[in-house]
Write an enzyme that holds these catalytic residues in place. Sequence first.
Site, PDB file in Angstrom:
ATOM      1  N   HIS A   1       0.831  -1.210   0.000  1.00  0.00           N
ATOM      2  CA  HIS A   1       0.000   0.000   0.000  1.00  0.00           C
ATOM      3  C   HIS A   1       0.872   1.268   0.000  1.00  0.00           C
ATOM      4  CE1 HIS A   1      -3.670   2.307   1.317  1.00  0.00           C
ATOM      5  NE2 HIS A   1      -2.727   3.121   1.788  1.00  0.00           N
ATOM      6  N   GLU A   2       1.804   1.342   0.953  1.00  0.00           N
ATOM      7  CA  GLU A   2       2.628   2.555   1.091  1.00  0.00           C
ATOM      8  C   GLU A   2       3.587   2.733  -0.088  1.00  0.00           C
ATOM      9  OE1 GLU A   2       1.674   4.665   3.077  1.00  0.00           O
ATOM     10  OE2 GLU A   2       0.521   3.481   4.499  1.00  0.00           O
TER      11      GLU A   2
ATOM     12  N   HIS B   1       1.749   4.479  -2.834  1.00  0.00           N
ATOM     13  CA  HIS B   1       1.808   5.944  -2.667  1.00  0.00           C
ATOM     14  C   HIS B   1       3.168   6.493  -3.112  1.00  0.00           C
ATOM     15  CE1 HIS B   1      -1.962   6.659  -0.680  1.00  0.00           C
ATOM     16  NE2 HIS B   1      -1.690   5.925   0.374  1.00  0.00           N
TER      17      HIS B   1
ATOM     18  N   HIS C   1       3.765   6.401  -6.844  1.00  0.00           N
ATOM     19  CA  HIS C   1       2.920   7.464  -7.419  1.00  0.00           C
ATOM     20  C   HIS C   1       3.652   8.809  -7.295  1.00  0.00           C
ATOM     21  CE1 HIS C   1      -1.392   9.399  -7.475  1.00  0.00           C
ATOM     22  NE2 HIS C   1      -0.670   9.753  -8.510  1.00  0.00           N
TER      23      HIS C   1
END
Length: 597
Positions: free
Chosen positions: A391-392, A395, A398
């Site tokens: 998940h992190e 980020h 991105h």
Amino acid sequence: MSEVKKVKRREEISKEDKWNIEKIYASAEEWEKDFIKLKEMAPKLREFQGRLKDSRELLNFLKLDEEISRLADKLFVYAFLKSDEDTSNNSNQSIKNKVEAYSAELAAMEAFFIPEILSYEEGTIEKAIEENQELKVYKFMLQRVLKRKPHILSKDMEELMASVSDALNAPSSIFGMLTNADMTFPTIKDEEGNEVELTEGNYSIFIKSKDVKVREAAFKALFNTYEHFKNTIASSLTSSIKNFSFVAKTRKYNSSLEASLKPNDIPLEVYDNAIKTINDNLDSLHRYVRTKKKLLGLNEIHMYDLYVPVIDAPKSNIEFNEGVKIIKEALKPLGEEYLKIFDEGIESGWIDIYENKGKRKGAYSWGSYDTMPYVLLNYNYELNDVSTLAHEMGHSIHSYYSRKEQPYTYADYTLFCAEVASTVNENLLINYLIENEKDEKKKLYLINTQLEQIRTTVFRQIMFAEFEKITHEKIDAGEPLTSEDLCKIYHDLNVKYFGEDIIVDKEIDMEWARIPHFYNDFYVYQYATGYSAANSFVKSILEDGGDTVEKYKGFLKAGGSDYPINILKKAGVDMTTPKPIEDTIARFNELLDMLDK
């Protein structure tokens, strides 16, 4: 007697397992030099006040503002990361407090920019952009500022609105103090029959208990306590909604919903379509309730049975490097370039992996235009920790792409887009794990995990969004709302969403009273839209491969260079249509088929 396992001190963690923030500043002394430089440069911004009509002056201001902002961002990131790696270290806290205090001064020095731009006659800024080629890079940013003009008030009124902002935020503060500091909950008996004081923190553990008496006791104790304060909390919530409605009307918006969505150019139908699409597909949630009732072997299913897993979490001990391997296998559909960036993050010190004494809890991704996109973890060898890493890193990659491809002005992305990249990674991971798991019990656990993600992130958040729409529309229309009104609205929504197979216990009518997000108007729907956009990307990536991956990378590279709806649409996900949410419901049904075999 076995030795107690102690949490390591920061200096006991090996260098390879810590983030490399020395890459930002090698020492506190170097940081201090740049902080002094910032304080020398920043006052120069004020020299441009009253001169921005001239295209050269406007360009010079924007260039200086960028230079100062980039330096401030770098100082800020370093100070906060140092503070978070050991909150007990006083020298780290000192530099954090120093830069945090100065950020308010810096904001004041820049504050004239937007009011001055909006004070000019129509066409002035457009003319400046035409005159000066170098201003073209700022065109979208300036257009966004100019679009706010119909909703900007006179200078005196703006000052008045700013001066009452604390008072307008008071309901949220009152709610926070009441629920976090003043409210206490009774004791209940745990699975072993011990008396335990219930708290908001341990409620999430008890509501998943395999013992129906424990979860029922926790459920009733929690919501009956909220009921004692129902009139006070109803007053704080309705006051918060009234305040938002007042600001929306004062700024000449047609509704509270428009005041929330229009600044980011999000059409109102995005919100309305999300509610309608979920309402059109509530049969899927009703089926989930029936399936859960059957798998748990219950004669009747209650609201307090919704969170209990249909199967216990399998014991796992996944070393960090093994977790990285699993994630890389799951992310293979994103292509070699993406995996190469992922490897760079692992190898070049983006990640602070393990817990240490004084380290901030939880996980996040954070950095600035001129730093690496750092990741804070507290890795504890469980499957959930592997999911958190995926998940992190979503980020962070991105951020990596958007900072590499966009100028500073457009390198940040909006909240509407922020959760998409992280959820794409999470979904690719859990899809991969479900697909490749041979152990039936583990597979069942993974299927249930993804079903719960969709139930809580999409169905539940849209129910919250519908509650917000109803309550704001009533207050916009001047209708008063009592605690009984709020309970009735919330009860009826639960009956509609969960169907006739569940007993909608009266205690659930008070759940609206414990949701802090309701004080951040029209926020929660973005959890559902973000998850649905991510699910649509994953579906296309797994089915179509190449072209979709390139479009998805285009989304990652776009940063904030356009409005979020347009960025997603260019990448093939149109949030103005029901399709993304319908895709998510299709996945929900597919998982239910697996569970219901």
